[in-house]
Design an enzyme around this catalytic site. Structure first.
Site, short mmCIF file in Angstrom:
data_model
loop_
_atom_site.label_atom_id
_atom_site.label_comp_id
_atom_site.label_asym_id
_atom_site.label_seq_id
_atom_site.Cartn_x
_atom_site.Cartn_y
_atom_site.Cartn_z
N GLU A 178 -9.73 -12.69 -68.11
CA GLU A 178 -9.75 -11.80 -69.27
C GLU A 178 -11.08 -11.92 -70.00
O GLU A 178 -11.85 -12.86 -69.77
CB GLU A 178 -8.61 -12.13 -70.23
CG GLU A 178 -8.65 -13.54 -70.79
CD GLU A 178 -7.43 -13.86 -71.64
OE1 GLU A 178 -7.59 -13.89 -72.88
OE2 GLU A 178 -6.33 -14.07 -71.09
N ARG B 181 -16.59 -13.41 -74.51
CA ARG B 181 -16.49 -14.52 -73.56
C ARG B 181 -15.50 -14.13 -72.48
O ARG B 181 -14.38 -13.71 -72.79
CB ARG B 181 -16.01 -15.79 -74.27
CG ARG B 181 -16.28 -17.08 -73.49
CD ARG B 181 -15.50 -18.27 -74.00
NE ARG B 181 -14.09 -18.13 -73.68
CZ ARG B 181 -13.11 -18.16 -74.58
NH1 ARG B 181 -13.37 -18.28 -75.87
NH2 ARG B 181 -11.85 -18.01 -74.19
N GLU C 159 -2.34 -16.59 -83.94
CA GLU C 159 -3.56 -17.39 -83.89
C GLU C 159 -4.15 -17.64 -85.27
O GLU C 159 -5.34 -17.92 -85.42
CB GLU C 159 -4.58 -16.70 -82.99
CG GLU C 159 -4.10 -16.53 -81.56
CD GLU C 159 -5.12 -15.81 -80.70
OE1 GLU C 159 -6.19 -16.38 -80.45
OE2 GLU C 159 -4.84 -14.67 -80.29
N SER D 160 -5.56 -17.37 -76.98
CA SER D 160 -5.40 -18.80 -77.25
C SER D 160 -4.28 -19.45 -76.46
O SER D 160 -3.70 -20.44 -76.88
CB SER D 160 -5.20 -19.06 -78.75
OG SER D 160 -6.34 -18.73 -79.49
N TYR E 175 -7.42 -26.72 -78.41
CA TYR E 175 -7.69 -26.97 -79.82
C TYR E 175 -7.41 -28.39 -80.30
O TYR E 175 -7.83 -28.75 -81.39
CB TYR E 175 -6.88 -25.98 -80.67
CG TYR E 175 -7.25 -24.55 -80.35
CD1 TYR E 175 -8.53 -24.08 -80.58
CD2 TYR E 175 -6.33 -23.67 -79.77
CE1 TYR E 175 -8.89 -22.77 -80.27
CE2 TYR E 175 -6.68 -22.37 -79.46
CZ TYR E 175 -7.96 -21.93 -79.71
OH TYR E 175 -8.30 -20.64 -79.40
N ASN F 185 -12.65 -11.94 -73.96
CA ASN F 185 -12.26 -12.19 -75.35
C ASN F 185 -13.37 -11.67 -76.26
O ASN F 185 -14.51 -12.17 -76.20
CB ASN F 185 -12.05 -13.70 -75.53
CG ASN F 185 -11.48 -14.07 -76.87
OD1 ASN F 185 -11.58 -13.32 -77.83
ND2 ASN F 185 -10.87 -15.24 -76.94
N GLY G 38 -13.42 -18.19 -80.06
CA GLY G 38 -13.40 -19.22 -81.08
C GLY G 38 -14.80 -19.49 -81.62
O GLY G 38 -15.77 -19.52 -80.87
N ASP H 263 -13.37 -15.25 -69.07
CA ASP H 263 -12.81 -16.44 -68.43
C ASP H 263 -12.51 -16.17 -66.96
O ASP H 263 -12.09 -15.07 -66.59
CB ASP H 263 -11.52 -16.86 -69.14
CG ASP H 263 -11.76 -17.21 -70.60
OD1 ASP H 263 -12.87 -17.64 -70.93
OD2 ASP H 263 -10.82 -17.03 -71.41
#
Length: 292
Positions: free
Chosen positions: A253, A235, A7, A133, A196, A255, A259, A237
């Site tokens: 998951e 964060r 990443e 990612s 992205y 994070n 980002g 998801d």
């Protein structure tokens, strides 16, 4: 920022944006691409605080956090234990499950076994157990006769989990506050390009959801943040199968290094609740620690 993980490019982007925001917030800021000489560079620079904009292995898995603890340099985001735990997807799911949070069945398998035959009834997803990612994700569709032919670059052990259909939702937690729910709309799988590449996805926030589902997302994200021992920002998801109502909500998951460009999901949610990007970065710096 940067570093050697898969990443790296995402991290460089996050780092540049955060550095600019921190300067706007009044901080003297040095951009440091993390290489093998990281400890020597940090000793030379002697920073008051490290803003961790690394993503993926080494930067998000407790490694750099341990180095910073050893050097007694306060740093942003989660500490050693939460970072290591959350980048291990299977162990994270075990924490969710023990707390009664909804997850799909999953297992760890040798990549060679996954290539040789189905280790789970399709549809299922194969991914590295310790990357983010959407790096290295394979979707095996319902009715697939052949197993996925994983790339040689995949790790020897991979995570295989039942496919969770439905809408892609996410919630940012800042401090001890869940911010809002975003509905992520794409034309297909929410893969690396969808995340992205410009125009790869659309973000609807706050998500248009039944109140009980919206509230469950907010509650589950905050519980996950606290259960995993996260600090600063995280964060979480979700997938939501709307045909099943609230019972269709699944955690994917959490994070700890989301980002961090102004249009990334977490900063976008912060802006929605009245926290501009420079202020968000300032808040993370002021929360920095090397003691927890």
């Amino acid at each position: 920022m940067g570093g050697p993980s898969a990443e790296r490019e995402v991290s460089l982007s996050s780092g540049r944006e955060c550095a600019a925001a921190l300067r706007e917030a009044g901080f003297e800021t040095i951009e440091l691409d993390a290489g093998r000489d990281l400890a020597a560079r940090l000793a030379e620079l002697s920073p008051d605080v490290v803003f961790n904009a690394l993503h993926g292995r080494w930067g998000e898995d407790g490694c750099v956090q341990g180095l910073l603890e050893w050097m007694r340099i306060p740093y942003t985001h989660s500490g050693v234990l939460a970072s290591a735990l959350t980048l291990d997807k299977q162990r994270t799911k075990a924490v969710y499950q023990d707390a009664g949070l909804p997850v799909v069945p999953s297992l760890l398998a040798k990549a060679s076994d996954v290539r040789a035959g189905h280790v789970m009834t399709p549809p299922y997803v194969v991914k590295p157990n310790d990357e983010g990612s959407s790096v290295g994700i394979y979707l095996v569709h319902d009715g697939a006769t052949a197993p996925p032919q994983l790339a040689d670059s995949m790790p020897e052990e991979v995570l295989v989990e039942a496919y969770a259909p439905g809408r892609e939702l996410t919630v940012t937690v800042l401090g001890n506050r869940a911010l809002t729910v975003t509905d992520i709309l794409t034309d297909g799988w929410y893969d690396y390009d969808a995340k992205y590449v410009e125009g790869g996805s659309r973000h609807v926030l706050p998500a248009d959801l039944p109140p009980e589902v919206f509230d469950a997302c907010m509650d589950h994200a905050l519980r996950a943040h606290l259960l995993l021992g996260c600090r600063g920002i995280s964060r979480t998801d979700f997938r939501w199968d709307e045909g099943k109502g609230a019972a269709g909500l699944i955690l994917l998951e959490t994070n700890t290094q989301p980002g961090m460009t102004p249009t990334s999901l977490a900063p976008e949610q912060a802006a929605h609740v009245g926290i501009p990007f420079p202020e968000l970065c300032r808040m993370l710096v002021e929360d920095a620690s090397c003691d927890r």
